[in-house]
Each structure stands twice: as C-alpha cells, then as structure tokens.
Motif scaffolding. Sequence first.
Motif, PDB file in Angstrom:
ATOM      1  N   VAL A  76      11.067  -0.301  11.681  1.00 52.82           N
ATOM      2  CA  VAL A  76      11.418  -1.117  10.515  1.00 52.82           C
ATOM      3  C   VAL A  76      11.220  -2.601  10.817  1.00 52.82           C
ATOM      4  O   VAL A  76      10.693  -3.357   9.985  1.00 52.82           O
ATOM      5  N   LEU A  77      11.627  -3.031  12.011  1.00 54.71           N
ATOM      6  CA  LEU A  77      11.480  -4.448  12.373  1.00 54.71           C
ATOM      7  C   LEU A  77      10.014  -4.861  12.417  1.00 54.71           C
ATOM      8  O   LEU A  77       9.657  -5.968  11.982  1.00 54.71           O
ATOM      9  N   PHE A  78       9.134  -3.992  12.924  1.00 50.29           N
ATOM     10  CA  PHE A  78       7.710  -4.324  12.949  1.00 50.29           C
ATOM     11  C   PHE A  78       7.149  -4.401  11.529  1.00 50.29           C
ATOM     12  O   PHE A  78       6.338  -5.282  11.227  1.00 50.29           O
ATOM     13  N   ILE A  79       7.561  -3.489  10.669  1.00 54.62           N
ATOM     14  CA  ILE A  79       7.096  -3.530   9.277  1.00 54.62           C
ATOM     15  C   ILE A  79       7.583  -4.800   8.591  1.00 54.62           C
ATOM     16  O   ILE A  79       6.827  -5.480   7.879  1.00 54.62           O
ATOM     17  N   VAL A  80       8.855  -5.142   8.816  1.00 61.41           N
ATOM     18  CA  VAL A  80       9.413  -6.375   8.238  1.00 61.41           C
ATOM     19  C   VAL A  80       8.643  -7.587   8.742  1.00 61.41           C
ATOM     20  O   VAL A  80       8.350  -8.518   7.978  1.00 61.41           O
ATOM     21  N   TYR A  81       8.291  -7.580  10.047  1.00 62.40           N
ATOM     22  CA  TYR A  81       7.544  -8.704  10.616  1.00 62.40           C
ATOM     23  C   TYR A  81       6.191  -8.862   9.929  1.00 62.40           C
ATOM     24  O   TYR A  81       5.806  -9.982   9.535  1.00 62.40           O
ATOM     25  N   ILE A  82       5.453  -7.773   9.760  1.00 58.12           N
ATOM     26  CA  ILE A  82       4.140  -7.841   9.128  1.00 58.12           C
ATOM     27  C   ILE A  82       4.267  -8.334   7.683  1.00 58.12           C
ATOM     28  O   ILE A  82       3.519  -9.229   7.241  1.00 58.12           O
ATOM     29  N   VAL A  83       5.206  -7.766   6.927  1.00 62.32           N
ATOM     30  CA  VAL A  83       5.387  -8.164   5.530  1.00 62.32           C
ATOM     31  C   VAL A  83       5.795  -9.633   5.445  1.00 62.32           C
ATOM     32  O   VAL A  83       5.287 -10.397   4.608  1.00 62.32           O
ATOM     33  N   TRP A  84       6.709 -10.048   6.320  1.00 63.15           N
ATOM     34  CA  TRP A  84       7.188 -11.435   6.327  1.00 63.15           C
ATOM     35  C   TRP A  84       6.053 -12.412   6.619  1.00 63.15           C
ATOM     36  O   TRP A  84       5.889 -13.421   5.921  1.00 63.15           O
ATOM     37  N   VAL A  85       5.264 -12.113   7.625  1.00 69.66           N
ATOM     38  CA  VAL A  85       4.175 -13.014   8.006  1.00 69.66           C
ATOM     39  C   VAL A  85       3.137 -13.100   6.889  1.00 69.66           C
ATOM     40  O   VAL A  85       2.661 -14.199   6.549  1.00 69.66           O
ATOM     41  N   LEU A  86       2.774 -11.955   6.310  1.00 66.20           N
ATOM     42  CA  LEU A  86       1.802 -11.967   5.209  1.00 66.20           C
ATOM     43  C   LEU A  86       2.335 -12.757   4.017  1.00 66.20           C
ATOM     44  O   LEU A  86       1.584 -13.493   3.352  1.00 66.20           O
ATOM     45  N   TYR A  87       3.619 -12.613   3.747  1.00 63.02           N
ATOM     46  CA  TYR A  87       4.229 -13.368   2.634  1.00 63.02           C
ATOM     47  C   TYR A  87       4.171 -14.870   2.891  1.00 63.02           C
ATOM     48  O   TYR A  87       3.770 -15.650   2.006  1.00 63.02           O
ATOM     49  N   VAL A  88       4.537 -15.294   4.106  1.00 64.20           N
ATOM     50  CA  VAL A  88       4.539 -16.726   4.435  1.00 64.20           C
ATOM     51  C   VAL A  88       3.130 -17.298   4.361  1.00 64.20           C
ATOM     52  O   VAL A  88       2.892 -18.345   3.737  1.00 64.20           O
ATOM     53  N   TYR A  89       2.172 -16.613   4.999  1.00 64.57           N
ATOM     54  CA  TYR A  89       0.797 -17.116   5.010  1.00 64.57           C
ATOM     55  C   TYR A  89       0.200 -17.140   3.599  1.00 64.57           C
ATOM     56  O   TYR A  89      -0.496 -18.097   3.215  1.00 64.57           O
ATOM     57  N   THR A  90       0.437 -16.089   2.819  1.00 67.67           N
ATOM     58  CA  THR A  90      -0.110 -16.040   1.454  1.00 67.67           C
ATOM     59  C   THR A  90       0.470 -17.157   0.602  1.00 67.67           C
ATOM     60  O   THR A  90      -0.257 -17.806  -0.176  1.00 67.67           O
ATOM     61  N   SER A  91       1.770 -17.407   0.728  1.00 69.08           N
ATOM     62  CA  SER A  91       2.407 -18.489  -0.030  1.00 69.08           C
ATOM     63  C   SER A  91       1.797 -19.833   0.335  1.00 69.08           C
ATOM     64  O   SER A  91       1.508 -20.666  -0.543  1.00 69.08           O
ATOM     65  N   GLN A  92       1.605 -20.064   1.628  1.00 68.52           N
ATOM     66  CA  GLN A  92       1.011 -21.325   2.073  1.00 68.52           C
ATOM     67  C   GLN A  92      -0.423 -21.464   1.562  1.00 68.52           C
ATOM     68  O   GLN A  92      -0.827 -22.550   1.111  1.00 68.52           O
ATOM     69  N   LEU A 102      -1.433   0.188  14.422  1.00 67.31           N
ATOM     70  CA  LEU A 102      -1.105  -1.021  13.664  1.00 67.31           C
ATOM     71  C   LEU A 102      -2.021  -2.181  14.048  1.00 67.31           C
ATOM     72  O   LEU A 102      -2.538  -2.898  13.180  1.00 67.31           O
ATOM     73  N   THR A 103      -2.245  -2.357  15.350  1.00 69.51           N
ATOM     74  CA  THR A 103      -3.093  -3.459  15.824  1.00 69.51           C
ATOM     75  C   THR A 103      -4.515  -3.318  15.321  1.00 69.51           C
ATOM     76  O   THR A 103      -5.125  -4.284  14.842  1.00 69.51           O
ATOM     77  N   MET A 104      -5.070  -2.108  15.420  1.00 73.41           N
ATOM     78  CA  MET A 104      -6.454  -1.910  14.976  1.00 73.41           C
ATOM     79  C   MET A 104      -6.566  -2.012  13.457  1.00 73.41           C
ATOM     80  O   MET A 104      -7.603  -2.457  12.942  1.00 73.41           O
ATOM     81  N   LEU A 105      -5.527  -1.633  12.736  1.00 76.37           N
ATOM     82  CA  LEU A 105      -5.544  -1.815  11.282  1.00 76.37           C
ATOM     83  C   LEU A 105      -5.621  -3.293  10.935  1.00 76.37           C
ATOM     84  O   LEU A 105      -6.417  -3.711  10.081  1.00 76.37           O
ATOM     85  N   VAL A 106      -4.813  -4.102  11.618  1.00 77.40           N
ATOM     86  CA  VAL A 106      -4.810  -5.549  11.370  1.00 77.40           C
ATOM     87  C   VAL A 106      -6.153  -6.164  11.748  1.00 77.40           C
ATOM     88  O   VAL A 106      -6.729  -6.954  10.985  1.00 77.40           O
ATOM     89  N   PHE A 107      -6.698  -5.797  12.927  1.00 76.81           N
ATOM     90  CA  PHE A 107      -7.982  -6.358  13.356  1.00 76.81           C
ATOM     91  C   PHE A 107      -9.129  -5.904  12.440  1.00 76.81           C
ATOM     92  O   PHE A 107     -10.066  -6.661  12.180  1.00 76.81           O
ATOM     93  N   THR A 108      -9.062  -4.661  11.955  1.00 76.70           N
ATOM     94  CA  THR A 108     -10.111  -4.165  11.065  1.00 76.70           C
ATOM     95  C   THR A 108     -10.107  -4.915   9.741  1.00 76.70           C
ATOM     96  O   THR A 108     -11.164  -5.329   9.235  1.00 76.70           O
ATOM     97  N   VAL A 109      -8.917  -5.103   9.168  1.00 78.89           N
ATOM     98  CA  VAL A 109      -8.823  -5.878   7.925  1.00 78.89           C
ATOM     99  C   VAL A 109      -9.243  -7.326   8.183  1.00 78.89           C
ATOM    100  O   VAL A 109      -9.896  -7.957   7.342  1.00 78.89           O
ATOM    101  N   HIS A 110      -8.877  -7.857   9.358  1.00 73.96           N
ATOM    102  CA  HIS A 110      -9.301  -9.200   9.764  1.00 73.96           C
ATOM    103  C   HIS A 110     -10.821  -9.326   9.714  1.00 73.96           C
ATOM    104  O   HIS A 110     -11.371 -10.310   9.183  1.00 73.96           O
ATOM    105  N   GLY A 111     -11.534  -8.329  10.247  1.00 72.73           N
ATOM    106  CA  GLY A 111     -12.991  -8.372  10.213  1.00 72.73           C
ATOM    107  C   GLY A 111     -13.549  -8.155   8.822  1.00 72.73           C
ATOM    108  O   GLY A 111     -14.523  -8.814   8.418  1.00 72.73           O
ATOM    109  N   LEU A 112     -12.938  -7.247   8.047  1.00 73.64           N
ATOM    110  CA  LEU A 112     -13.450  -6.928   6.719  1.00 73.64           C
ATOM    111  C   LEU A 112     -13.380  -8.114   5.760  1.00 73.64           C
ATOM    112  O   LEU A 112     -14.318  -8.354   4.982  1.00 73.64           O
TER     113      LEU A 112
END
Length: 724
Positions: A142-158, A227-237
């Motif tokens: 749950v903490l890792f999911i919260v971290y990913i959602v939180w970071v995406l929210y902060v970056y998207t808002s900025q 999780l890491t490869m999902l993030v890196f794959t979307v990063h490349g896409l």
Amino acid sequence: MDRDQIEPLLTTYSGVKKYNKSLLVTSVKWVLKIVMWAIFISWLCFIFFYPTKFVNGYVEKWNHATSGYLYGLAGSIFMLSSTPILLIAVLAIAYLIISSGEEEEFEQHHKKKNPRIRLWTFPVLVDGPFGVVSAAEFIGIVLFIVYIVWVLYVYTSQNLSVVFALHLSLKDASIWMLEETGLQLGFIGIFLLGFLFLPIARGSVLLRLIDIPFEHATRYHVWLGHLTMLVFTVHGLVFVIAWLMRGDLLNKILEWEDVGFSNLAGAIALLAGLCMWVTAFPGVRTWNFELFYYTHQLYVVFIVFLALHVSDFVVSKAAAGIFLYMLDRFLRFCQSRRTVDVISAKSYPCGTVQLVLSKPGILRYNALSFVFLQIREVSWLQWHPFSVASSPLEGKHHLSVLIKSIGEWTENLKKNVVDISEAVAELQDQPSQPHPKITASVEGPYGHEVPYHLMYENLILVAGGIGISAFVAILSDVLHRVNKGRPCLPKKILVIWAVKRSDELCLLSTADMESICPDFSEKLNLEIHIYVTRETDRQLEEEGVVSPCKLISSEKDGKMSVLVGTGDCIWYGVYVIVSTVGFLITLGLVDVYYVNKYGIEAWWYKGLIFLVCMAASVIIFGGCVVGLWERNSLGMEENNKHGREDENVVRNNVFVKNDIITHYGSRPQFKEIFSRPWGHVDVGVIVCGPPGLEGSVAKEIRSQNLSREANDPVFHFHSHSFDL
C-alpha cells in the motif's frame, strides 16, 4: 567463615556482573536500533517528499553548496540518497555482532508472553497475484502504491501549472507534458531501482538485520521488478510518442550526446530490461526456467547502459543498493570457486537423491537454511536452491540435502548418482583404481538469523512432497537440543505431510530419531500424520527399501566456504567497510587525477567511470579482505582438526513409527487440525510445499485468528517455500 557462607556472596557478585553486562548490551542495542530507525525514516521521508518544491529547493541549495568539493554533483546526491543506506548497513553489522550470542536471543524469546497477532505472521491476502501476503507485506504494498500515486499527482500538478502559464498550443503543450512526464517517471524509476537490488543480495546484512531470509525477500524483488519495469517502460513510451509527434523519432533514439542524456544507451538498457521482464513472468519462467535464468544475466547490460544514459549524478541515487549487491555478488563468486566434496550419495525408490556435503566445523547455519548447489557433472552453469535436510547439531563437518527428481537437471543428477554408485561398488576391491566422484560447488547456507522454529512451544509443520526435507532438519534439531540440554522451546510438534504415493514415505528414514534422542517420546509430544492422496490402500512398497549409501572418493579435503550466509559478522563487517572506504578513495583519486585534470565532461563517460570505481573497489579492496578471511578460516579449521570426532554420516534408516498415522486416499482437513485444543498459546505454523497447500493453510489461519476468542490460541504463518 566457611565455604557455605562464602559461595552465596560469590554467586551474587557473578550475577551482578552478568546483569550489568546484559544491561549494557541491551542498552547499546536499543541505541543502535533508534539511530537506524531515525536514519531510515528520514531517508524515506526525503524520498517521499522529494518531488515537492519545498524539498527540491533545499536539495538544490545543498547541491550548489557541496558540488564544488571533491566528488562534485554526484557526491552531493550520493550523500543524500545512498549514504543513509550504507550507514545503516554499517550500524547493522555492529548490531549483529553484539546480538550474536545465541543463548541471549533464546532467553529473550523464552520469556512468557501473552499470545498476540503479529503483522509478519498474519496472512491478509491469500488468493491473488501476490500469493500469501502478510499484514506487514500488505502495508508495504500500500505504501508503494501511495508513493507512486502521490508522486504522479505532484508532478502532474506542477506540469499543468507551467503549461497554463506558458500559453502553449495544444500540440506543443502535449509534447512538453509528455517529455516532462517521461523525465519525471525516469527519476521515479531510479528511486525504485535503489530498492530493487536490496532484496536479492543473498547474504545482505540488511536482510539479516530484519531477519528476512533470501527466499522470502525474492518475492519483494519480483514485485519491485514488475513495478520498476512498468515505470521505465512508460518512461520510454511517452518519449517515443513525443518524438513521433515532433516527427524526429529515429534521430532522437540514436542520439548520443556528451552533455545530456544519451538516448541510444537508454534504449539499449530498456531493451535489456524488457527481455528480463518478459521472461520473468510466471508462465514463461515455469515453461523454460533456463531461458528466464540466462536472460536475467542481462542485468549487467541494463545497469551499465543505464549509467551511460543518465550519468554519475543520477545513478548515484540508486548507488547504495547496486553497491551492496556488488559486494554480495563478489563474495558469492569467491565462495562458489571452491570445490566441495560430496561425502556420500544415496538414491531413494521415489526418485529422490540425498547428498551429504563436506563443510568446515566453524560454518554456522540454522535447521531451516538452504543452499544453492551446482553439480559440474550435470551443468557448469545451472544453480538450484535446496533446503538443508540436517541439523547443525547433527554433524560438525557435514550437512545433507534431499533432491527430488522433477526436471531435467534433477533427473540427470539422479542418473549420475546411480551410475557412480554402481561404479564405486565394482571398484571396491580395487583401491588403486581411481574412483568416480561428484563435483559440487555451493553458495550459502542462507536462512533466518535466528532459528524461529525454536521460539514456539507448539509447532505445526505442514509439508507437501519433498517439502518434508526441511522438517526432517527441524525434528533432528529439536531432538539434538533436547538430548544435549540446549535451549529449545518446542514441546508439542504436529507434522502434517501430504504425498502422492507411498513410495515417498521412506524419506522419513533420513531422521533416526531414536538414536538421536533415546526415549524422546517422554520429552517431546510428537505426532505425525501422513496423507497419501493418490492411493486408497496400504502398499507393499510402503517401507521403501533404500539403496545403500555409496561413499564418493575425493582426492583432497574440499569443504564449503564460510564467506556467505550466516557467516562471521566481524569479517563481513570489515569487508563492507573496507570496500566502501575503498570506493570513496578510488572515486576521489579518479576525480582528482583524471576527471578534473583532463576536463572530462561527457555525462555518459562519467556514469561509466562511477560504475567502474564501484566494481574496482569491491574487487581490489574487498578482495584483499576476502583473501585474509579465507586464510583465517582455513587456519581455524586446521586447528579444529586435532581432536575432531569421527562422524557417522551413514545412518541405519530407522524411524520410530509409534506416533505415525497414515491416511490413504484423503487430504488433510485443516479446519479440524487447527480446531484442536491448543490452549491460550502462540502456535507456529510452518508450511513447505506448493502454492495451493500454502494458500489452504494461510486461509484457515486467517479464519481462526479473526474468529478467535480471548483464551484461544494465536496461529502464526511461516512459509519455507522457495520460488525463484
């Protein structure tokens, strides 16, 4: 004053000294715990709030203030992102050295405690993609999911606030958003990469600190890997989509800049990562394990080209995890170079092979440990994990493993054992002739830092098939301790063993209980229930005549190395500290006499230099410590040879069957088993078997604990299954 009057005073004084020493040790351990927790929580908070402008502002000020010093910008980021983990590792070594007294650990656990549910042993999720998940693991997910959602929210808002402020066209705004999102996803992936390597450092001091053995930590690596490869794959896409919108895809992918991110290196790293990711899915891994195993060696390509892609100052964010893995990998490489004697080999009718391996007397391990084994007569490349099937008290100079023939590698091993046994039998009357032998290499043993199976008065051991090998080791360990008066809490043990056919029952003969502890039934309440699921009647072959053990001759006294696993904390601590200091020295010298002197500015080249310095420090500085460590262990073993007892590693295969109940054509009913009158106690339940068996036991434990009343027992779930 006579002796009777003096002795109480001496005893009291001795007790005071022991109490003072115990109080001092406890105080130091608490201080170390508090410091480590403070560092760890501060580090997590830094990572969690890193995307915010508030923390980012302080990071920029820190980088500006320190980047002009010896290590530059990479050193500044390394200090914030990686130093905390390395510092915890050093403090963990000190903690393990202080806690190395076995008796003290048992004294702490022997104190009478009220039974209670514990986060690590309470299964929350049973059916699902994660398998059996404890409450503590669920919180982590749950903490890792919260971290990913939180970071995406902060970056998207900025990003949205910047887009609205710039008044860009829709196309330009979309391209800018995609590139910024891709860049930020890359930074998230780097932070995840820092966690990814921590669970797979098999002998890691961090895993030993929290007492999570490698076979359990592997699943965390699997989760983090996806999780890491999902993030890196979307990063490349997202970058690919942005470059397609610009109409410059091919040029951008082939771009390799000196100052800036090298896209071609990133594409190669992503391609290597995708190969590892695709072959790591359960279906592919089960279909062709060798494909998964060999493809996973591309992690070297992945890390090298990632460093070329992002430069030294970015890879330094994940440097601690990578460096600790390098330390562990080099240590395992040194250990596996030693050839280990197979003292004896035995083939059972059910297709299981028992190997007895030579080990030094100073090697420490627990009954629930396991080893990675390579048999060179079968394959020079493949390594396979096996549970240790013997107690550390059973023999000072050997340990055994049971290997069931269920695949090509194990089938070839069984064939070799049978052939060699026949050849040795033919050459018994010709001692001058060279006898065939089995050549092995070993990594480990790995396992829990503390033997948790000794911490419960009541044990339920649930095995499926060859899973009984781990419990043979437990029974042997408990009986040896009872017989020798060593600390041992279990008083009531229930063994549940499910097998397909009765020819597997002969595996119980590997534990000669009566010879280990005469009259053990008076000291231990042991009950064994065997469920033969695919036979409805008692078979004549049930007793399982075992082919006699054949000694495998060896030309030299080859024993396992003590370098990896639950080895010497002091030598391991010296190895980690010297290698870390060596890395800082090497990086500093290269920075002064090469990078700054010749004005090296290329980002990709600096990233490569950073990795080379890490590897060189481990090999050069750490290698010197390993050499001294090996020499010291060999010297200690040489001294221990004098007065060494002769050990009978060939047992008579006698097993007392008074308390064994065999059920044919049925499966264990766990609801009835757990509903027995256990009392108001903690009951340890250890499962070693297939996922279906684990799930059934975990589901019943969850049900029993949730519906328990005040005086009911608390069941604690422990898995000993290994799924690589």
